[in-house]
Write a protein that holds these residues in place. Structure first.
Motif, PDB file in Angstrom:
ATOM      1  N   THR A  16       2.346  -6.070   0.891  1.00  0.00           N
ATOM      2  CA  THR A  16       2.584  -7.342   0.193  1.00  0.00           C
ATOM      3  C   THR A  16       2.039  -8.483   1.031  1.00  0.00           C
ATOM      4  O   THR A  16       1.403  -9.404   0.520  1.00  0.00           O
ATOM      5  CB  THR A  16       4.107  -7.549  -0.004  1.00  0.00           C
ATOM      6  OG1 THR A  16       4.691  -6.312  -0.339  1.00  0.00           O
ATOM      7  CG2 THR A  16       4.398  -8.588  -1.048  1.00  0.00           C
ATOM      8  N   THR A  17       2.300  -8.413   2.340  1.00  0.00           N
ATOM      9  CA  THR A  17       1.850  -9.467   3.238  1.00  0.00           C
ATOM     10  C   THR A  17       0.337  -9.601   3.201  1.00  0.00           C
ATOM     11  O   THR A  17      -0.195 -10.709   3.040  1.00  0.00           O
ATOM     12  CB  THR A  17       2.307  -9.163   4.679  1.00  0.00           C
ATOM     13  OG1 THR A  17       3.725  -9.038   4.674  1.00  0.00           O
ATOM     14  CG2 THR A  17       1.892 -10.271   5.624  1.00  0.00           C
ATOM     15  N   MET A  18      -0.369  -8.475   3.337  1.00  0.00           N
ATOM     16  CA  MET A  18      -1.830  -8.534   3.371  1.00  0.00           C
ATOM     17  C   MET A  18      -2.370  -9.064   2.038  1.00  0.00           C
ATOM     18  O   MET A  18      -3.324  -9.845   2.016  1.00  0.00           O
ATOM     19  CB  MET A  18      -2.434  -7.165   3.705  1.00  0.00           C
ATOM     20  CG  MET A  18      -2.184  -6.671   5.132  1.00  0.00           C
ATOM     21  SD  MET A  18      -2.404  -7.914   6.448  1.00  0.00           S
ATOM     22  CE  MET A  18      -4.164  -8.212   6.354  1.00  0.00           C
ATOM     23  N   ALA A  19      -1.736  -8.661   0.930  1.00  0.00           N
ATOM     24  CA  ALA A  19      -2.167  -9.146  -0.391  1.00  0.00           C
ATOM     25  C   ALA A  19      -1.990 -10.664  -0.464  1.00  0.00           C
ATOM     26  O   ALA A  19      -2.869 -11.383  -0.947  1.00  0.00           O
ATOM     27  CB  ALA A  19      -1.364  -8.448  -1.480  1.00  0.00           C
ATOM     28  N   LYS A  20      -0.853 -11.151   0.044  1.00  0.00           N
ATOM     29  CA  LYS A  20      -0.588 -12.595   0.029  1.00  0.00           C
ATOM     30  C   LYS A  20      -1.625 -13.340   0.875  1.00  0.00           C
ATOM     31  O   LYS A  20      -2.096 -14.408   0.487  1.00  0.00           O
ATOM     32  CB  LYS A  20       0.811 -12.881   0.589  1.00  0.00           C
ATOM     33  CG  LYS A  20       1.948 -12.596  -0.377  1.00  0.00           C
ATOM     34  CD  LYS A  20       3.286 -12.933   0.267  1.00  0.00           C
ATOM     35  CE  LYS A  20       4.418 -12.821  -0.735  1.00  0.00           C
ATOM     36  NZ  LYS A  20       5.716 -13.217  -0.133  1.00  0.00           N
ATOM     37  N   LEU A  21      -1.946 -12.769   2.031  1.00  0.00           N
ATOM     38  CA  LEU A  21      -2.889 -13.442   2.934  1.00  0.00           C
ATOM     39  C   LEU A  21      -4.292 -13.498   2.318  1.00  0.00           C
ATOM     40  O   LEU A  21      -4.979 -14.511   2.408  1.00  0.00           O
ATOM     41  CB  LEU A  21      -2.942 -12.725   4.291  1.00  0.00           C
ATOM     42  CG  LEU A  21      -1.665 -12.830   5.136  1.00  0.00           C
ATOM     43  CD1 LEU A  21      -1.804 -11.998   6.404  1.00  0.00           C
ATOM     44  CD2 LEU A  21      -1.370 -14.280   5.495  1.00  0.00           C
ATOM     45  N   ARG A  22      -4.708 -12.396   1.687  1.00  0.00           N
ATOM     46  CA  ARG A  22      -6.048 -12.364   1.080  1.00  0.00           C
ATOM     47  C   ARG A  22      -6.115 -13.373  -0.073  1.00  0.00           C
ATOM     48  O   ARG A  22      -7.123 -14.041  -0.264  1.00  0.00           O
ATOM     49  CB  ARG A  22      -6.375 -10.948   0.598  1.00  0.00           C
ATOM     50  CG  ARG A  22      -6.456  -9.982   1.776  1.00  0.00           C
ATOM     51  CD  ARG A  22      -7.484  -8.874   1.606  1.00  0.00           C
ATOM     52  NE  ARG A  22      -7.741  -8.254   2.898  1.00  0.00           N
ATOM     53  CZ  ARG A  22      -7.043  -7.224   3.388  1.00  0.00           C
ATOM     54  NH1 ARG A  22      -6.078  -6.681   2.673  1.00  0.00           N
ATOM     55  NH2 ARG A  22      -7.313  -6.731   4.578  1.00  0.00           N
ATOM     56  N   GLN A  23      -4.995 -13.482  -0.804  1.00  0.00           N
ATOM     57  CA  GLN A  23      -4.911 -14.446  -1.896  1.00  0.00           C
ATOM     58  C   GLN A  23      -5.014 -15.878  -1.347  1.00  0.00           C
ATOM     59  O   GLN A  23      -5.703 -16.714  -1.902  1.00  0.00           O
ATOM     60  CB  GLN A  23      -3.563 -14.239  -2.618  1.00  0.00           C
ATOM     61  CG  GLN A  23      -3.520 -14.789  -4.020  1.00  0.00           C
ATOM     62  CD  GLN A  23      -4.564 -14.152  -4.917  1.00  0.00           C
ATOM     63  OE1 GLN A  23      -4.785 -12.948  -4.855  1.00  0.00           O
ATOM     64  NE2 GLN A  23      -5.225 -14.954  -5.731  1.00  0.00           N
ATOM     65  N   LEU A  24      -4.313 -16.098  -0.228  1.00  0.00           N
ATOM     66  CA  LEU A  24      -4.314 -17.424   0.409  1.00  0.00           C
ATOM     67  C   LEU A  24      -5.740 -17.818   0.818  1.00  0.00           C
ATOM     68  O   LEU A  24      -6.155 -18.958   0.649  1.00  0.00           O
ATOM     69  CB  LEU A  24      -3.393 -17.402   1.632  1.00  0.00           C
ATOM     70  CG  LEU A  24      -3.272 -18.702   2.438  1.00  0.00           C
ATOM     71  CD1 LEU A  24      -2.563 -19.777   1.634  1.00  0.00           C
ATOM     72  CD2 LEU A  24      -2.526 -18.467   3.747  1.00  0.00           C
ATOM     73  N   LEU A  25      -6.484 -16.833   1.344  1.00  0.00           N
ATOM     74  CA  LEU A  25      -7.853 -17.106   1.798  1.00  0.00           C
ATOM     75  C   LEU A  25      -8.803 -17.374   0.630  1.00  0.00           C
ATOM     76  O   LEU A  25      -9.811 -18.050   0.784  1.00  0.00           O
ATOM     77  CB  LEU A  25      -8.369 -15.931   2.626  1.00  0.00           C
ATOM     78  CG  LEU A  25      -7.867 -15.911   4.071  1.00  0.00           C
ATOM     79  CD1 LEU A  25      -8.135 -14.569   4.721  1.00  0.00           C
ATOM     80  CD2 LEU A  25      -8.505 -17.024   4.889  1.00  0.00           C
ATOM     81  N   LYS A  26      -8.470 -16.816  -0.542  1.00  0.00           N
ATOM     82  CA  LYS A  26      -9.332 -16.984  -1.721  1.00  0.00           C
ATOM     83  C   LYS A  26      -9.170 -18.345  -2.368  1.00  0.00           C
ATOM     84  O   LYS A  26     -10.032 -18.774  -3.128  1.00  0.00           O
ATOM     85  CB  LYS A  26      -8.976 -15.906  -2.768  1.00  0.00           C
ATOM     86  CG  LYS A  26      -9.889 -14.696  -2.707  1.00  0.00           C
ATOM     87  CD  LYS A  26      -9.645 -13.824  -3.919  1.00  0.00           C
ATOM     88  CE  LYS A  26      -9.368 -12.397  -3.516  1.00  0.00           C
ATOM     89  NZ  LYS A  26      -8.664 -11.663  -4.559  1.00  0.00           N
ATOM     90  N   ARG A  27      -8.031 -19.008  -2.106  1.00  0.00           N
ATOM     91  CA  ARG A  27      -7.755 -20.294  -2.769  1.00  0.00           C
ATOM     92  C   ARG A  27      -8.806 -21.333  -2.439  1.00  0.00           C
ATOM     93  O   ARG A  27      -9.304 -21.390  -1.322  1.00  0.00           O
ATOM     94  CB  ARG A  27      -6.397 -20.835  -2.319  1.00  0.00           C
ATOM     95  CG  ARG A  27      -5.233 -20.181  -2.996  1.00  0.00           C
ATOM     96  CD  ARG A  27      -3.974 -20.635  -2.299  1.00  0.00           C
ATOM     97  NE  ARG A  27      -3.860 -22.089  -2.336  1.00  0.00           N
ATOM     98  CZ  ARG A  27      -3.186 -22.768  -3.240  1.00  0.00           C
ATOM     99  NH1 ARG A  27      -2.541 -22.140  -4.184  1.00  0.00           N
ATOM    100  NH2 ARG A  27      -3.122 -24.076  -3.192  1.00  0.00           N
ATOM    101  N   ARG A  28      -9.088 -22.143  -3.403  1.00  0.00           N
ATOM    102  CA  ARG A  28     -10.018 -23.250  -3.160  1.00  0.00           C
ATOM    103  C   ARG A  28      -9.275 -24.551  -3.260  1.00  0.00           C
ATOM    104  O   ARG A  28      -8.400 -24.697  -4.071  1.00  0.00           O
ATOM    105  CB  ARG A  28     -11.157 -23.224  -4.190  1.00  0.00           C
ATOM    106  CG  ARG A  28     -12.201 -22.218  -3.812  1.00  0.00           C
ATOM    107  CD  ARG A  28     -13.148 -22.773  -2.719  1.00  0.00           C
ATOM    108  NE  ARG A  28     -13.638 -21.694  -1.868  1.00  0.00           N
ATOM    109  CZ  ARG A  28     -13.325 -21.536  -0.589  1.00  0.00           C
ATOM    110  NH1 ARG A  28     -12.516 -22.367   0.005  1.00  0.00           N
ATOM    111  NH2 ARG A  28     -13.818 -20.560   0.121  1.00  0.00           N
TER     112      ARG A  28
END
Lengths: 205, 162
Positions: free
Chosen positions: A193-205
């Motif tokens: 869950t953590t890694m998914a959240k972090l990857r999502q955070l990095l994708k945000r513009r």
């Protein structure tokens, strides 16, 4: 026959009254006077804001140093034997797993114990973890202001012989590149869950 | 060296290698103390934690009532409590009860020994002696094996003693 029409008309009036009441009530609690309880329209909690602290290299550090990249922010103290080293070790592991992407992320550890955590103390502590994690400390007033902005709880708890420990909020905040609150990583949170959240955070513009 | 002897020697070497670095265990009467450990602490650290599993194989409860260590000024039993999103830590002043045929785990995020005013930081690979005093079982000295900083957290699970 007339009776049937009369009954029909009354039924129509009843249905109309019921529907109007429902619509009216719906408006009242959602957009009307009772709607204020839902908070801001965006639904994003008001967490974050300006702060002025000192990093573990002794330099002035403000919210401006974080803008332009998403950030992970965690509050703790260096003499904390439990959640703090565990979380900082976890953050180090996340950064490692993100690889080159981790360079597009800020990671910050904020001390809630300015009395003991001088920049020098923090510097020794931060050397145990990923060098990209920045340690922050400040005066008690600077910390209080930052904790207020980030809605962080911290409290000094006396132990025997003048020693003390700190109770404190133990989640990791995820903030956007614009400095706005995105979400939290809780303690403990499943690694996937953590890694998914972090990857999502990095994708945000 | 005959083939037999070489095989036996190889077997012994493999056996020893496999067991080196495995959990260490202590026994005091009916009490078994499994893999006491701690983490590397920062150079500047004044406090360190101690973790282990204490198993009571006897038919009556016992209580861990006193701890001391040459490595620290004082040692207390503390409990970390996750209260919503807030981590709180509280002393356990009346000792830690180990019920009959039960085991109590001292681990990150729960009960732990709190070593205060450390004389020197803990370094990975070191062993730190700690004297445990039980109400009925008496005293035993165990050694905390010092592991990596931040190791053994709840998130990853500990590599031993589970």
């Amino acid at each position: 026959m007339l009776r049937i029409i009369r009954y029909g008309a009354w039924a129509a009036v009843a249905v109309l009254a019921f529907v109007s009441l429902g619509v009216g009530l719906g408006w009242f609690v959602s957009d009307g006077p009772a709607g204020w309880k839902r908070g801001r329209a965006s639904g994003v909690p008001d967490i974050g804001g300006p702060f002025t602290m000192t990093n573990h290299r002794g330099e002035r550090f403000t919210e401006r140093n974080l803008l332009g990249k998403p950030s992970l922010i965690f509050f703790g103290f260096t003499t904390c034997p439990e959640v703090c080293p565990t979380t900082l070790n976890d953050i180090s592991a996340w950064l490692k797993e993100l690889g080159a992407d981790a360079d597009r992320l800020n990671a910050v550890f904020v001390s809630v114990d300015p009395e003991r955590d001088t920049a020098e103390q923090l510097s020794g502590y931060m050397s145990l973890f990923d060098p990209r994690i920045v340690g922050l400390t400040g005066t008690p007033d600077q910390l209080a202001a930052m904790a207020r902005a980030y809605r962080i709880y911290y409290k000094r708890v006396p132990l025997t012989e003048g020693d003390y420990t700190m109770d404190h909020s133990a989640m990791v905040y995820m903030m956007g590149a614009d400095g706005r609150f995105v979400g939290t990583i809780d303690y403990p949170e499943a690694p996937d869950t953590t890694m998914a959240k972090l990857r999502q955070l990095l994708k945000r513009r | 060296m005959t083939l037999h002897r070489a095989a036996a020697l190889a077997a012994i070497i493999i056996f020893v290698a496999a067991h080196a670095g495995r959990a260490h265990e202590y026994q005091l009467g009916n009490l078994k103390i499994d893999h006491p450990w701690s983490r590397t602490t920062p150079q500047v650290a004044k406090t360190g934690a101690g973790y282990m599993t204490i198993r009571n194989e006897g038919s009556s409860a016992d209580r861990l009532i006193g701890i001391s260590s040459p490595a620290a000024e004082a040692v207390e039993i503390h409990q970390s409590i996750m209260d919503g999103t807030i981590m709180r830590m509280r002393p356990v002043p009346d000792g830690l009860k180990i019920g009959a045929r039960q085991s109590v785990k001292l681990e990150p995020g729960g009960y732990h020994l709190m070593l205060m005013q450390l004389r020197a930081p803990f370094r990975q690979g070191e062993r730190v002696p700690v004297l445990l005093r039980f109400e009925k079982g008496g005293e035993i000295t165990v050694e905390l094996e010092i592991e990596a900083p931040g190791g053994g957290g709840q998130h990853h699970g500990h590599n031993q003693g589970r």
